[in-house]
Design an enzyme around this catalytic site. Structure first.
Site, PDB file in Angstrom:
ATOM      1  CG  HIS A 287      -1.640   1.271   1.470  1.00 26.20           C
ATOM      2  ND1 HIS A 287      -2.935   1.505   1.070  1.00 26.20           N
ATOM      3  CD2 HIS A 287      -1.222   2.414   2.060  1.00 26.20           C
ATOM      4  CE1 HIS A 287      -3.277   2.746   1.400  1.00 26.20           C
ATOM      5  NE2 HIS A 287      -2.252   3.317   2.014  1.00 26.20           N
ATOM      6  CD  GLU A 288       2.465   3.459   3.708  1.00 22.00           C
ATOM      7  OE1 GLU A 288       2.916   4.558   3.342  1.00 22.00           O
ATOM      8  OE2 GLU A 288       1.355   3.331   4.270  1.00 22.00           O
ATOM      9  CG  HIS A 291       0.546   6.293  -0.681  1.00 26.61           C
ATOM     10  ND1 HIS A 291      -0.611   6.914  -1.076  1.00 26.61           N
ATOM     11  CD2 HIS A 291       0.271   5.716   0.512  1.00 26.61           C
ATOM     12  CE1 HIS A 291      -1.556   6.714  -0.168  1.00 26.61           C
ATOM     13  NE2 HIS A 291      -1.043   5.985   0.811  1.00 26.61           N
ATOM     14  CD  GLU A 369      -4.266   6.764   2.239  1.00 25.95           C
ATOM     15  OE1 GLU A 369      -3.948   5.561   2.311  1.00 25.95           O
ATOM     16  OE2 GLU A 369      -3.435   7.681   2.336  1.00 25.95           O
ATOM     17  CG  ASP A 373      -6.567   0.660   0.231  1.00 27.01           C
ATOM     18  OD1 ASP A 373      -5.488   0.570   0.859  1.00 27.01           O
ATOM     19  OD2 ASP A 373      -7.635   1.038   0.763  1.00 27.01           O
TER      20      ASP A 373
HETATM   21 ZN   LIG Z   1      -1.958   5.289   2.571  1.00 28.17          ZN
END
Ligand SMILES: [Zn+2]
Length: 431
Positions: A287-288, A291, A369, A373
């Site tokens: 997930h990071e 980004h 976000e 995801d």
């Molecule tokens: Zn996040």
């Protein structure tokens, strides 16, 4: 100009506008918090159907109580914040402090730095009781606080010292630019500020964060192999995988990917590793990485720079207007520089107005976000990411039933049910 249509007094107009924005902002904040408290309380008795299998009623109720307690403390903070703001501005606090320091130090750089310093110290002292209460009463009550009073005081001392060591020279340089570089000072100051922020991105993870926490290289070989494989698959190269002793201060868990260039590193809180399986840690890291893949970080930095350019330009203009000072309750100096006063007034007044556009940024953040995801689901699995998120939501006692409007206004991360529904490709359930 004819005598029958007098120019409105800009100083009085600013006072009115400021008071109106502050009042309206407070009303909206109180209204939203009241909604949140009511909504969470009314859903306290049952775990939402979608989570009935995974979240216990006890955990659900703890999250509800924690959310409500935080929102109540928030109400107190808002009221205090508004009172302090009025005290500094329209009630004359800043003006008085400025006069006192002028009488004591005379005019010049010393007085201006003294004004900034005194403002920060007084503001810090006013905030101290609430900050203490948050850690030792609120967080303590829900079992999150791991700090001793000694550590809390040591942190306070350390961060004040570092703040003074870094902040005073920066402030002195900006004040000097305001006085010495002519009418385009704000452009120079902005360039300098940008450079400082980029430098901070590099020195924060490597120099400053280690003053507060211990970072040890990740030693779990299985996890290391997994994480390295994931990063290779995603086309990333990090200079190190670290475990941070987050449990020293709080039971809240987290992971982050930080820095850039040679300082890039992945940091796992020890609290995260103790709660998640290797597959789940992988999903959280993916997930990071999402980004980064979507360039969220760089977009955030660029937009922050663009906004600070607008801010500096506006400050460059306002600092020249006498109504900017008098309209906010300050008598500008007639014979000495007003630069420190202008900086402080701007910092105090801006948030009153920028509050109204905050939901736009929250919305953008929630969109990011969802994108992160989706990336994580593509690289790992929706199952691992959702169990990891649920564990984190549960461990942080984040409510599963926030007020939808409160979410729209404030939440930088979407609520759990929305995230899980998206991940599993179904329409969000209404909570
Ligand atoms: Zn996040």
């Amino acid at each position: 100009m004819s005598a029958s249509t007098p120019m409105p007094d800009p100083s009085f107009a600013l006072t009115l506008l400021f008071t109106a924005a502050l009042t309206l902002g407070l009303l909206i904040k109180f209204w939203l918090s009241a909604r949140q408290i009511r909504h969470v309380a009314s859903h306290r008795d049952a775990v939402p159907a979608a989570f009935a299998q995974t979240i216990s009623l006890t955990a659900h109720q703890k999250a509800a109580d924690y959310t409500i307690a935080k929102a109540r403390l928030g109400l107190l903070e808002m009221a205090l914040g508004a009172a302090v703001l009025l005290g500094w501005t329209l009630l004359g606090g800043l003006s008085t402090l400025n006069q006192l320091l002028l009488a004591w130090l005379g005019q010049g750089m010393g007085q201006q730095l003294g004004l900034l310093g005194a403002f920060v110290v007084i503001g810090g002292l006013i905030d101290l009781p609430l900050s203490w209460h948050q850690t030792f009463v609120l967080e303590q009550r829900f079992g999150f606080n791991k700090m001793t009073l000694r550590l809390w005081l040591a942190d306070l001392l350390k961060s004040s010292l570092i703040g003074a060591l870094i902040g005073l020279p920066i402030a002195a340089l900006i004040l000097w630019m305001m006085g010495a570089t002519g009418s385009l000072w704000w452009l120079w100051a902005w360039l300098f500020w940008m450079g400082f922020n980029l430098l901070l991105l590099v020195i924060y993870p490597t120099l400053i964060a280690p003053m507060f926490n211990k970072f040890v290289p990740l030693e779990d070989e299985t996890l290391k192999a997994r994480v390295t494989a994931l990063m290779q698959r995603c086309g990333f190269h990090a200079k190190g995988l670290f475990v941070m002793d987050g449990s020293k201060r709080s039971a809240h868990a987290n992971a982050y990917f930080t820095g850039f260039g040679a300082a890039k590193r992945v940091v796992f809180y020890d609290t995260l590793l103790s709660k998640l399986s290797a597959e789940e840690v992988d999903a959280v890291l993916a997930h990071e990485l999402g980004h980064f893949k979507h360039k969220h970080i760089i977009k955030r930095i660029v937009s922050m720079f663009a906004m600070s350019l607008v801010g500096f330009a506006l400050l460059g203009y306002l600092a020249q207007q006498s109504w900017f000072y008098t309209g906010l309750g300050v008598q500008p100096n007639l014979f000495a520089a007003n630069d420190a006063l202008a900086l402080l007034l701007f910092m105090l007044a801006m948030p009153v107005f920028s509050f109204f556009i905050a939901p736009l940024f929250a919305q953008l953040s929630r969109k990011h976000e969802f994108e992160a995801d989706a990336y994580a689901v593509g690289q790992t699995s929706a199952q691992d990411l959702s169990t990891a998120l649920l564990k984190l939501y549960e461990d942080n006692a984040s409510t599963l039933t926030p007020d939808p409007l409160y979410v729209r206004f404030y939440y930088s991360h979407p609520g759990a049910s929305e995230r899980l529904s998206r991940m599993h490709g179904i329409a969000p359930a209404s909570v």
